[in-house]
Motif scaffolding. Structure first.
Motif, PDB file in Angstrom:
ATOM      1  N   ARG A 249       0.842  -1.265   0.020  1.00 13.89           N
ATOM      2  CA  ARG A 249       0.075   0.131   0.060  1.00 13.89           C
ATOM      3  C   ARG A 249       0.914   1.218  -0.109  1.00 13.89           C
ATOM      4  O   ARG A 249       1.773   1.374   0.678  1.00 13.89           O
ATOM      5  N   PHE A 250       0.648   2.183  -0.897  1.00 10.85           N
ATOM      6  CA  PHE A 250       1.538   3.372  -1.034  1.00 10.85           C
ATOM      7  C   PHE A 250       1.674   4.234   0.131  1.00 10.85           C
ATOM      8  O   PHE A 250       2.779   4.660   0.424  1.00 10.85           O
ATOM      9  N   TYR A 251       0.519   4.222   0.789  1.00  9.71           N
ATOM     10  CA  TYR A 251       0.404   5.210   1.916  1.00  9.71           C
ATOM     11  C   TYR A 251       1.284   4.526   3.038  1.00  9.71           C
ATOM     12  O   TYR A 251       1.698   5.489   3.994  1.00  9.71           O
ATOM     13  N   LEU A 252       1.473   3.302   3.484  1.00  8.13           N
ATOM     14  CA  LEU A 252       2.395   2.760   4.141  1.00  8.13           C
ATOM     15  C   LEU A 252       3.860   3.019   3.676  1.00  8.13           C
ATOM     16  O   LEU A 252       4.596   3.258   4.384  1.00  8.13           O
ATOM     17  N   ARG A 253       3.809   2.313   2.386  1.00  9.10           N
ATOM     18  CA  ARG A 253       5.407   2.516   1.844  1.00  9.10           C
ATOM     19  C   ARG A 253       5.901   3.948   2.073  1.00  9.10           C
ATOM     20  O   ARG A 253       7.151   4.194   2.253  1.00  9.10           O
ATOM     21  N   GLU A 254       5.070   4.842   1.397  1.00  8.59           N
ATOM     22  CA  GLU A 254       5.828   6.165   1.447  1.00  8.59           C
ATOM     23  C   GLU A 254       5.774   6.679   2.762  1.00  8.59           C
ATOM     24  O   GLU A 254       6.627   7.773   2.876  1.00  8.59           O
ATOM     25  N   TRP A 255       5.130   6.338   3.821  1.00 11.85           N
ATOM     26  CA  TRP A 255       5.171   6.910   5.031  1.00 11.85           C
ATOM     27  C   TRP A 255       6.675   6.570   5.488  1.00 11.85           C
ATOM     28  O   TRP A 255       7.317   7.354   6.215  1.00 11.85           O
ATOM     29  N   VAL A 256       7.085   5.279   5.322  1.00  9.27           N
ATOM     30  CA  VAL A 256       8.471   4.777   5.714  1.00  9.27           C
ATOM     31  C   VAL A 256       9.486   5.533   5.041  1.00  9.27           C
ATOM     32  O   VAL A 256      10.248   6.168   5.546  1.00  9.27           O
ATOM     33  N   ASP A 257       9.330   6.008   3.635  1.00 12.25           N
ATOM     34  CA  ASP A 257      10.226   6.378   2.843  1.00 12.25           C
ATOM     35  C   ASP A 257      10.467   7.888   3.200  1.00 12.25           C
ATOM     36  O   ASP A 257      11.614   8.307   3.378  1.00 12.25           O
ATOM     37  N   LEU A 258       9.479   8.502   3.651  1.00  9.73           N
ATOM     38  CA  LEU A 258       9.595   9.940   3.999  1.00  9.73           C
ATOM     39  C   LEU A 258      10.473  10.020   5.105  1.00  9.73           C
ATOM     40  O   LEU A 258      10.828  11.346   5.242  1.00  9.73           O
ATOM     41  N   HIS A 259      10.499   8.930   5.740  1.00 12.14           N
ATOM     42  CA  HIS A 259      11.385   9.044   7.241  1.00 12.14           C
ATOM     43  C   HIS A 259      12.617   8.255   7.251  1.00 12.14           C
ATOM     44  O   HIS A 259      13.240   7.982   8.050  1.00 12.14           O
ATOM     45  N   ASP A 260      13.026   7.785   5.973  1.00  6.61           N
ATOM     46  CA  ASP A 260      14.268   6.830   5.853  1.00  6.61           C
ATOM     47  C   ASP A 260      15.197   7.167   4.747  1.00  6.61           C
ATOM     48  O   ASP A 260      16.146   6.522   4.229  1.00  6.61           O
TER      49      ASP A 260
END
Length: 216
Positions: free
Chosen positions: A155-166
């Motif tokens: 799910r993009f909204y989970l994946r991108e939430w990680v990416d924003l902080h990694d």
């Protein structure tokens, strides 16, 4: 510090149990494994958007309190990320999760969100070190758990939430914020240092409580 320990490392060490609870929370583990229920993430994201709005105000206060133009420019750049890239993410995630406008703009605050807003409001008026005492753990805990995520959610909204902080840019921002607090912390009066320690510890405690609230 006289023993070579960074001021921010000492602050983190003094609230180690709360720190571990925040960065190894069930929410974080389920997010990384792509097992997080949409309803849980939806509740979390609505509250986090309200928090980020207050956090942007705290960054603005840090700009005003900052000791020089270089620090003001760096903080202003961080504020731009919150207002642009991160805000765009929220809008797309809200659309995907069918969050109505009223919940996006003025949700009922969960207790940890209200407590965060109260803490931010106090820190914003107290000084540069106090604003950093909230900003540093708020961003550093997220870098810590995001860096440890092994999975790649579909799910993009989970994946991108990680990416924003990694990413390297976020890691550099956290390191810079820590460096600012490392520089001013040891020079504070005992009274202000105690206040900075309380703000740091309270922020970490609220990060864990924030995740808890998504399940309630």
């Amino acid at each position: 510090m006289s023993d070579g320990t960074r001021f921010t490392d000492r602050l983190r060490g003094e609230c180690a149990p709360a720190w571990e609870r925040a960065v190894d929370h069930r929410f974080v583990r389920e997010l990384g494994a792509d097992e997080l229920d949409d309803a849980v993430f939806r509740r979390y994201l609505v509250q986090d958007y309200a928090f980020v709005d207050s956090l942007a105000g705290l960054v603005g206060a840090a700009v005003a309190h900052a000791p020089d133009m270089a620090a003001r420019a760096r903080l202003a750049s961080f504020l731009g990320v919150l207002a642009d890239e991160e805000n765009d993410y929220f809008e797309r995630a809200f659309d995907a999760l069918d969050v109505p406008d009223a919940e996006r703009t003025d949700p009922e605050r969960a207790p940890p969100t209200a407590a965060f807003e109260d803490l931010i409001g106090r820190a914003a008026g107290e000084g540069y070190a106090e604003t950093l005492a909230v900003l540093v753990p708020a961003e550093w805990t997220y870098l810590s758990w995001a860096t440890d995520v092994d999975g790649d959610p579909d799910r993009f909204y989970l994946r991108e939430w990680v990416d924003l902080h990694d990413g390297p840019e976020f890691a550099a921002t956290v390191e810079w914020l820590r460096g600012q607090l490392d520089a001013v912390g040891p020079e504070l009066s005992p009274r202000r240092r105690d206040r900075v320690e309380r703000h740091f510890r309270r922020t970490v405690e609220l990060e864990a409580a924030f995740f808890d609230a998504a399940y309630e």
